[in-house]
Design an enzyme around this catalytic site. Sequence first.
Site, PDB file in Angstrom:
ATOM      1  N   THR A 162       0.832  -1.188   0.000  1.00 43.93           N
ATOM      2  CA  THR A 162       0.000   0.000   0.000  1.00 43.93           C
ATOM      3  C   THR A 162       0.872   1.246   0.000  1.00 43.93           C
ATOM      4  OG1 THR A 162      -0.070   0.224   2.404  1.00 43.93           O
ATOM      5  CG2 THR A 162      -1.737  -1.185   1.379  1.00 43.93           C
ATOM      6  N   ASP A 163       0.278   2.359  -0.409  1.00 42.77           N
ATOM      7  CA  ASP A 163       0.919   3.641  -0.157  1.00 42.77           C
ATOM      8  C   ASP A 163       0.861   3.899   1.350  1.00 42.77           C
ATOM      9  OD1 ASP A 163       2.111   6.106  -0.467  1.00 42.77           O
ATOM     10  OD2 ASP A 163       0.792   6.751  -2.089  1.00 42.77           O
ATOM     11  N   TRP A 164       1.599   4.911   1.776  1.00 39.95           N
ATOM     12  CA  TRP A 164       1.809   5.132   3.206  1.00 39.95           C
ATOM     13  C   TRP A 164       0.579   5.763   3.872  1.00 39.95           C
ATOM     14  CZ3 TRP A 164       5.307   2.450   1.348  1.00 39.95           C
ATOM     15  CH2 TRP A 164       6.444   2.064   2.050  1.00 39.95           C
ATOM     16  N   GLY A 165      -0.339   4.918   4.303  1.00 40.74           N
ATOM     17  CA  GLY A 165      -1.538   5.399   4.965  1.00 40.74           C
ATOM     18  C   GLY A 165      -2.457   4.235   5.259  1.00 40.74           C
ATOM     19  N   GLU A 191       1.623  -0.683   4.461  1.00 37.59           N
ATOM     20  CA  GLU A 191       2.612   0.286   4.906  1.00 37.59           C
ATOM     21  C   GLU A 191       1.947   1.617   5.254  1.00 37.59           C
ATOM     22  OE1 GLU A 191       5.688   0.314   5.688  1.00 37.59           O
ATOM     23  OE2 GLU A 191       6.339  -1.681   5.053  1.00 37.59           O
TER      24      GLU A 191
END
Length: 577
Positions: A270-273, A290
């Site tokens: 995942t993107d950071w969130g 992530e």
Amino acid sequence: MKRIFAIGALLLGSVAMFAQPQLTKDNIDEVVAAMTLEEKATLLVGSGWGSMTAGSMTASATALVPGAAGTTRSIERLGIPSTVLADGPAGLRISPRRDNDPNTYFCTGFPVGTVLASMWDTERVEELTTAMGNEVLEYGADVLLAPGMNLHRNPLCGRNFEYFSEDPFLTGKTAAAYINGIQSNGVGVSVKHFAANSQEVNRMENDSRVSQRALRELYLKGFEIAVKEADPWTVMSSYNKLNGEYTQQSHGLLTTVLRDEWGFDGIVMTDWGTKQGTVKAVKAGNDLMEPGMPVEIERIVAAVKAGEISEAELDRNVRNMLTYIVKTPRFNKYNYSNKPDTKAHAELVRAAAPEGMVLLKNANNALPMEGVKTVALYGTGSYDFIAGGTGSGNVNKPYIRNVAEGLEVNGFTVDPVIKDWYEQYIKFTKTSMNNASSGGGMGILLGDPVIPEMEIDRAFIEKMAPRTDIAVFTLSRNAGEGGDRYALDGDWTLTGQERQLIQTLADVYHAAGKKFVVVLNIGGVIETASWKHIPDAVLLAWTPGQEGGYAVADILCGKANPSGKLPMTFPVSYFDI
């Protein structure tokens, strides 16, 4: 007798503990079978924000690469190490200084994505990213969170500088070369942001509504080329929704298209969130959450126990993670040096950057400069050059070469009165900006702001003209993660002050029979149609990395050729978009 039995039981327990399989490249299935449910869930969740420290089952966190964006979690019992994931597209982004350590860990600021795409030269791109990947390896990271390869759907997207083009074919070919260069070092990439991530405003919840034909022919095509031609280690799913469904939770996107149709065999992160839909993400084929939070581990465990995630789905993702981990330098105990050859990389950047700079106009052979000794150098960007964008696409560079330095290195004199005036103004303005921010942390999404152009009287320009041979004005813009640009004065269009300065410089120098050049030190497209007729030459330098001022000056004097071609449209009007 009881004591003998107790000793025997202890010995058997010790044998069982030491008999646990230790991860190798050849026993992944055995390790998966030996893992507990909690361990499997742990492997699918990153170590958390600030995860330049390594999370582990024993919570014995130790610093790995300070300033890296994230890590995977270790499971020491099975010989599974943490791995390090670090930004970003224009070079490795880590902390340049460390507590109680006299050494520095600066990384080379390479040309941004738009510069690479403007080269239209995959061999040169691969040469640059091979050097970039060497720094990833030698500074102890395992994956570079790059390249960014979303399309330039709108010129105001704040991260267009990280991306390559509005054209999917150019995007895919450039990305494939980028990936091959990085991964030739035995480290991985994470191509991002998959998919249809076209804006930064409301990026966590934006819903991109795209027809199937447009999706296949445009928004997915570049990713398809990159996956098939370069075999990236990882793909990063985006924040946004696509046709009503979060991309992180889309089985059709992450499994049917990416894996089944294109043959991708790496991991998806995942993107950071953190989103609430951890269970959906796991089922969709998102292997790694992530930056990771403990609640996500709990969600996965609970979902498996409740039958919402099958053992087969869980093991599939765990197997993907282990297959990735055994490829990494950290698993293979690479003895990284912390001393990449940044001097050689800087020389490469200076030599290569002009190949991505575009000569938009050159009337009457204004460039290269001939018969010029002293330059009237205007524009805050001439002395405070923008090397790259802000946010996770930024790099902690040792320095940034400005245009004034570049001209002087090439044997020209920059008028000292103009130079001193600008340097004093920039110093004062930065001090004022810092004071206004009350010393608060700027955060990852912010960076050094562009210093606004100062007001210059026509009388001053007329006074300087007789003592100089040519006028050069550098116009700067910047943008970055977390926000989009504005279709307003000072961003998409010139400010009235900038427009007046360009006109005055042209009038005064043309009246004296001298030439006037504009250098565009910008991260994304701006409006040029209304003023491009005024200067003799317009050089689009983009934000070309830490050696940018040298590279610009090399072009101005004829030492280097501006070989770039536009990878996107410069609209006549924003309303044409």
